[in-house]
Design a protein around this motif. Structure first.
Motif, PDB file in Angstrom:
ATOM      1  N   ALA A   1       0.832  -1.215   0.000  1.00 52.61           N
ATOM      2  CA  ALA A   1       0.000   0.000   0.000  1.00 52.61           C
ATOM      3  C   ALA A   1       0.866   1.265   0.000  1.00 52.61           C
ATOM      4  CB  ALA A   1      -0.903  -0.001   1.234  1.00 52.61           C
ATOM      5  N   ASP A   2       0.351   2.301  -0.597  1.00 51.66           N
ATOM      6  CA  ASP A   2       1.108   3.547  -0.763  1.00 51.66           C
ATOM      7  C   ASP A   2       1.092   4.357   0.534  1.00 51.66           C
ATOM      8  OD1 ASP A   2       2.062   6.117  -1.532  1.00 51.66           O
ATOM      9  OD2 ASP A   2       1.660   5.571  -3.621  1.00 51.66           O
ATOM     10  N   ARG A   3       2.223   4.355   1.232  1.00 52.96           N
ATOM     11  CA  ARG A   3       2.269   5.059   2.531  1.00 52.96           C
ATOM     12  C   ARG A   3       2.230   6.570   2.328  1.00 52.96           C
ATOM     13  NH1 ARG A   3       8.152   6.047   3.506  1.00 52.96           N
ATOM     14  NH2 ARG A   3       9.045   5.278   1.573  1.00 52.96           N
ATOM     15  N   ILE A   4       2.666   7.042   1.171  1.00 52.65           N
ATOM     16  CA  ILE A   4       2.681   8.492   0.954  1.00 52.65           C
ATOM     17  C   ILE A   4       1.264   9.002   0.665  1.00 52.65           C
ATOM     18  CG2 ILE A   4       3.689  10.374  -0.393  1.00 52.65           C
ATOM     19  CD1 ILE A   4       5.696   8.776   1.404  1.00 52.65           C
ATOM     20  N   VAL A   5       0.500   8.233  -0.106  1.00 50.13           N
ATOM     21  CA  VAL A   5      -0.907   8.609  -0.322  1.00 50.13           C
ATOM     22  C   VAL A   5      -1.640   8.583   1.023  1.00 50.13           C
ATOM     23  CG1 VAL A   5      -3.087   7.868  -1.368  1.00 50.13           C
ATOM     24  CG2 VAL A   5      -0.981   7.871  -2.729  1.00 50.13           C
ATOM     25  N   ALA A   6      -1.410   7.524   1.798  1.00 49.26           N
ATOM     26  CA  ALA A   6      -2.072   7.416   3.107  1.00 49.26           C
ATOM     27  C   ALA A   6      -1.685   8.602   3.989  1.00 49.26           C
ATOM     28  CB  ALA A   6      -1.678   6.096   3.781  1.00 49.26           C
ATOM     29  N   GLY A   7      -0.400   8.947   3.993  1.00 50.87           N
ATOM     30  CA  GLY A   7       0.086  10.065   4.804  1.00 50.87           C
ATOM     31  C   GLY A   7      -0.497  11.392   4.335  1.00 50.87           C
ATOM     32  N   THR A   8      -0.683  11.535   3.044  1.00 50.62           N
ATOM     33  CA  THR A   8      -1.261  12.775   2.503  1.00 50.62           C
ATOM     34  C   THR A   8      -2.685  12.962   3.036  1.00 50.62           C
ATOM     35  OG1 THR A   8       0.083  12.570   0.496  1.00 50.62           O
ATOM     36  CG2 THR A   8      -1.864  13.986   0.344  1.00 50.62           C
ATOM     37  N   PHE A   9      -3.476  11.888   3.025  1.00 50.49           N
ATOM     38  CA  PHE A   9      -4.853  12.008   3.548  1.00 50.49           C
ATOM     39  C   PHE A   9      -4.848  12.240   5.060  1.00 50.49           C
ATOM     40  CE2 PHE A   9      -6.019   9.955  -0.518  1.00 50.49           C
ATOM     41  CZ  PHE A   9      -6.938  10.906  -0.935  1.00 50.49           C
ATOM     42  N   ALA A  10      -3.888  11.635   5.748  1.00 48.64           N
ATOM     43  CA  ALA A  10      -3.809  11.833   7.200  1.00 48.64           C
ATOM     44  C   ALA A  10      -3.536  13.310   7.506  1.00 48.64           C
ATOM     45  CB  ALA A  10      -2.708  10.948   7.791  1.00 48.64           C
ATOM     46  N   ILE A  11      -2.621  13.901   6.768  1.00 49.55           N
ATOM     47  CA  ILE A  11      -2.291  15.320   6.981  1.00 49.55           C
ATOM     48  C   ILE A  11      -3.505  16.189   6.615  1.00 49.55           C
ATOM     49  CG2 ILE A  11      -0.818  17.225   6.182  1.00 49.55           C
ATOM     50  CD1 ILE A  11       1.454  15.086   5.902  1.00 49.55           C
ATOM     51  N   GLY A  12      -4.170  15.816   5.510  1.00 49.10           N
ATOM     52  CA  GLY A  12      -5.369  16.565   5.093  1.00 49.10           C
ATOM     53  C   GLY A  12      -6.449  16.524   6.164  1.00 49.10           C
ATOM     54  N   ALA A  13      -6.598  15.369   6.815  1.00 50.12           N
ATOM     55  CA  ALA A  13      -7.612  15.246   7.870  1.00 50.12           C
ATOM     56  C   ALA A  13      -7.287  16.197   9.018  1.00 50.12           C
ATOM     57  CB  ALA A  13      -7.667  13.798   8.371  1.00 50.12           C
ATOM     58  N   LEU A  14      -6.010  16.232   9.396  1.00 49.02           N
ATOM     59  CA  LEU A  14      -5.618  17.102  10.508  1.00 49.02           C
ATOM     60  C   LEU A  14      -5.793  18.582  10.144  1.00 49.02           C
ATOM     61  CD1 LEU A  14      -4.395  17.695  13.248  1.00 49.02           C
ATOM     62  CD2 LEU A  14      -2.135  17.197  12.311  1.00 49.02           C
ATOM     63  N   MET A  15      -5.391  18.939   8.926  1.00 52.13           N
ATOM     64  CA  MET A  15      -5.482  20.355   8.520  1.00 52.13           C
ATOM     65  C   MET A  15      -6.911  20.872   8.500  1.00 52.13           C
ATOM     66  SD  MET A  15      -2.806  20.545   5.371  1.00 52.13           S
ATOM     67  CE  MET A  15      -3.006  22.275   4.979  1.00 52.13           C
ATOM     68  N   THR A  16      -7.831  19.979   8.107  1.00 49.27           N
ATOM     69  CA  THR A  16      -9.212  20.443   7.905  1.00 49.27           C
ATOM     70  C   THR A  16     -10.099  20.166   9.121  1.00 49.27           C
ATOM     71  OG1 THR A  16      -9.847  18.334   6.884  1.00 49.27           O
ATOM     72  CG2 THR A  16      -9.068  20.084   5.393  1.00 49.27           C
ATOM     73  N   GLY A  17      -9.521  19.727  10.233  1.00 51.29           N
ATOM     74  CA  GLY A  17     -10.331  19.380  11.409  1.00 51.29           C
ATOM     75  C   GLY A  17     -11.246  18.208  11.092  1.00 51.29           C
ATOM     76  N   GLY A  18     -10.733  17.251  10.330  1.00 51.28           N
ATOM     77  CA  GLY A  18     -11.572  16.183   9.791  1.00 51.28           C
ATOM     78  C   GLY A  18     -11.555  14.889  10.591  1.00 51.28           C
ATOM     79  N   ASP A  19     -12.137  13.880   9.968  1.00 57.10           N
ATOM     80  CA  ASP A  19     -12.251  12.549  10.573  1.00 57.10           C
ATOM     81  C   ASP A  19     -12.239  11.557   9.412  1.00 57.10           C
ATOM     82  OD1 ASP A  19     -13.059  10.148  11.626  1.00 57.10           O
ATOM     83  OD2 ASP A  19     -14.697  10.985  12.823  1.00 57.10           O
ATOM     84  N   VAL A  20     -11.083  10.949   9.152  1.00 59.32           N
ATOM     85  CA  VAL A  20     -10.945  10.120   7.949  1.00 59.32           C
ATOM     86  C   VAL A  20     -10.423   8.732   8.312  1.00 59.32           C
ATOM     87  CG1 VAL A  20      -9.835   9.906   5.679  1.00 59.32           C
ATOM     88  CG2 VAL A  20     -10.498  12.163   6.510  1.00 59.32           C
ATOM     89  N   LEU A  21     -11.129   7.711   7.841  1.00 52.49           N
ATOM     90  CA  LEU A  21     -10.637   6.339   7.956  1.00 52.49           C
ATOM     91  C   LEU A  21      -9.841   6.040   6.686  1.00 52.49           C
ATOM     92  CD1 LEU A  21     -10.424   3.497   9.127  1.00 52.49           C
ATOM     93  CD2 LEU A  21     -12.638   2.984   8.066  1.00 52.49           C
ATOM     94  N   ILE A  22      -8.557   5.767   6.869  1.00 55.36           N
ATOM     95  CA  ILE A  22      -7.684   5.530   5.722  1.00 55.36           C
ATOM     96  C   ILE A  22      -7.574   4.018   5.566  1.00 55.36           C
ATOM     97  CG2 ILE A  22      -5.372   6.008   4.809  1.00 55.36           C
ATOM     98  CD1 ILE A  22      -5.546   8.627   6.572  1.00 55.36           C
TER      99      ILE A  22
END
Ligand code: EPU
Length: 423
Positions: free
Chosen positions: A233-254
């Motif tokens: 699995a692509d750890r960089i894609v996963a990390g990108t969504f993780a950072i996006g979740a934090l930046m936007t005050g979000g809640d994302v299951l990766i």
């Protein structure tokens, strides 16, 4: 060139799937050249670089078929692949240099146009060349083409890398797999993508020890066989969504994200205020408070990945406090900062350091994606900017993120792909 229009203000929430890793699958495709017959790769991401690498393999005589619904790729390699890939195709991605090792090991000759790819630094190839030379190849540059020749079989050797280069480790591992005798690669790269390539080579019949450590020991074999392999699995894609979740005050299951490949990243995001919940099927990132600044130093794995640097700088632009970020892998990754400044970020670069202070508001503006990760960083910044951010040159993003716009929209972002702006 198409562009992405990102209108800020949405919170990322929901589930997102993680595809196979770009930086693994391109090398797995090159590894198929080591064996005569049909190799099948699964969990292959639908990205531009896979298309380009498929063209590189076709130019070498392989038949490559993609099944997009099954996310699989079948590569039928002839008994005698060609030595040279078409130079225009090869120059489009730097990863094409990893056909050098397999081809010279299997055919005694390989010709690869000096590669292109992202504009993120000098990206020398000395470790590839020195390593192959130690294995007995003669390597020259002839009219912009790197040519490696070997009069007989390559000979195993001890190789010490000056730096744990991902590409050099991969090239030399593949060459060593078919060399006569034992090859030892010291100070080898330890990225999960290297371990993935080791797993595939082992399934092909290679005798390899030390996957995921800094010393790889390879006992060369006479012949390898094709295999079926699932891309990590692509750890960089996963990390990108993780950072996006934090930046936007979000809640994302990766979903499908490998938390164990992102230890330092998830630890940093936790320090920055995210809650990370690791589950059997991935990990969930919840941000219920504004992010706090973190300091980050990029290093080869298991250090903080350089491929998450632009996304992290975007995060720091909206994090409480002052952050010091240090880039140790590439020399031009800060080109990205120039674009982030256009959105109103408060940052200063000095050599390989950047100091980022929180800005009250980012404001949408036209910006240019200079490479795949810079593009992802700008999209994340656009998600928290007022108004609309117009990201151009998005073919760079398409090189590494499959269906990025669709995935972000599914998470609630206001992003769309547009034809090029009229001049
Ligand atoms: N280097 C040398 N000499 C060499 C080889 C590398 O000086 O012979 C230098 C490079 O110039 C660079 C550093 O060593 O400054 C690291 O290079 P490395 O060889 O490790 O990187 P790579 O194999 O060219 C891969 C990924 C990159 C990722 C790096 C580091 C692929 C196709 N590319 O590049 O991914 O940043 O490893 O992890 O696997 C990306 O996906 O955005 C990307 C750039």
């Amino acid at each position: 060139m198409e562009r992405f229009l990102v209108t800020g203000g949405s919170r990322l929430a929901g589930e997102v799937g993680v595809p196979g890793a770009k930086n693994s699958v391109l090398k797995l495709m090159a590894a198929s050249l080591l064996a005569h017959g049909r190799t099948t790769l699964r969990a292959v991401p639908d990205i531009l670089d896979v298309e380009v690498m498929a063209d590189v393999l076709r130019a070498l005589g392989a038949a490559v078929d993609r099944d997009l619904t099954r996310e699989s790729l079948s590569i039928d390699v002839p008994a005698r692949p060609g030595a040279a890939a078409d130079s225009d195709i090869v120059r489009r991605i730097r990863a094409s240099v990893v056909v050098l090792g397999p081809l010279v090991a299997r055919c005694g000759e390989a010709r690869v146009a000096l590669p292109g790819g992202d504009a993120i630094g000098a990206r020398a190839l000395d470790m590839h060349v020195n390593g192959l030379t130690k294995l007995g190849a003669v390597v020259d540059v002839e009219a912009g083409t790197l040519v490696a020749r070997s009069s007989g079989r390559l000979q195993g050797a001890s190789i010490w890398l000056d730096f744990p280069s991902v590409g050099a480790t991969e090239n030399l591992m593949m060459a060593g797999a078919l060399a006569k005798g034992t090859t030892v690669i010291d100070n080898a790269a330890r990225e999960p993508e290297i371990a993935d390539l080791c797993a595939m080579l082992t399934a092909m019949g290679a005798k390899l020890d030390g996957a995921g450590t800094s010393t790889l020991v390879i006992d060369g074999v006479d012949e390898l066989r094709p295999t079926v392999h699932d891309t990590v699995a692509d750890r960089i894609v996963a990390g990108t969504f993780a950072i996006g979740a934090l930046m936007t005050g979000g809640d994302v299951l990766i979903r499908g994200g490998r938390a164990d490949h992102l230890d330092i990243v998830l630890d940093k995001l936790t320090t920055a205020g995210a809650t990370v919940d690791v589950r059997g099927d991935g990990f969930r990132v919840v941000a219920d408070r504004p992010p706090r600044s973190i300091d980050v130093v990029t290093l080869p794995y298991p250090g903080f990945p350089t491929d998450l640097l632009p996304q992290t700088i975007a995060l720091e632009a909206v994090s409480e406090g002052v952050s010091l970020i240090t880039e140790n892998v590439f020399d031009s990754r800060f080109v990205f900062c120039r674009e982030l400044l256009k959105l109103g970020a408060d940052l200063r670069t000095d050599g390989h350091h950047v100091v980022v202070r929180r800005t009250d508001r980012l404001v949408g503006a036209p910006v240019v994606a200079s490479d795949v990760r810079a593009g992802a960083g700008l999209v994340l910044a656009g998600l928290v900017a007022d108004g609309t951010t117009d990201v151009s040159e998005v073919h760079h993003i398409d090189r590494g993120y499959a269906g990025f716009v669709e995935q972000l929209r599914d998470l609630g972002a206001n992003v769309r792909r547009e034809p090029p702006a009229a001049r």
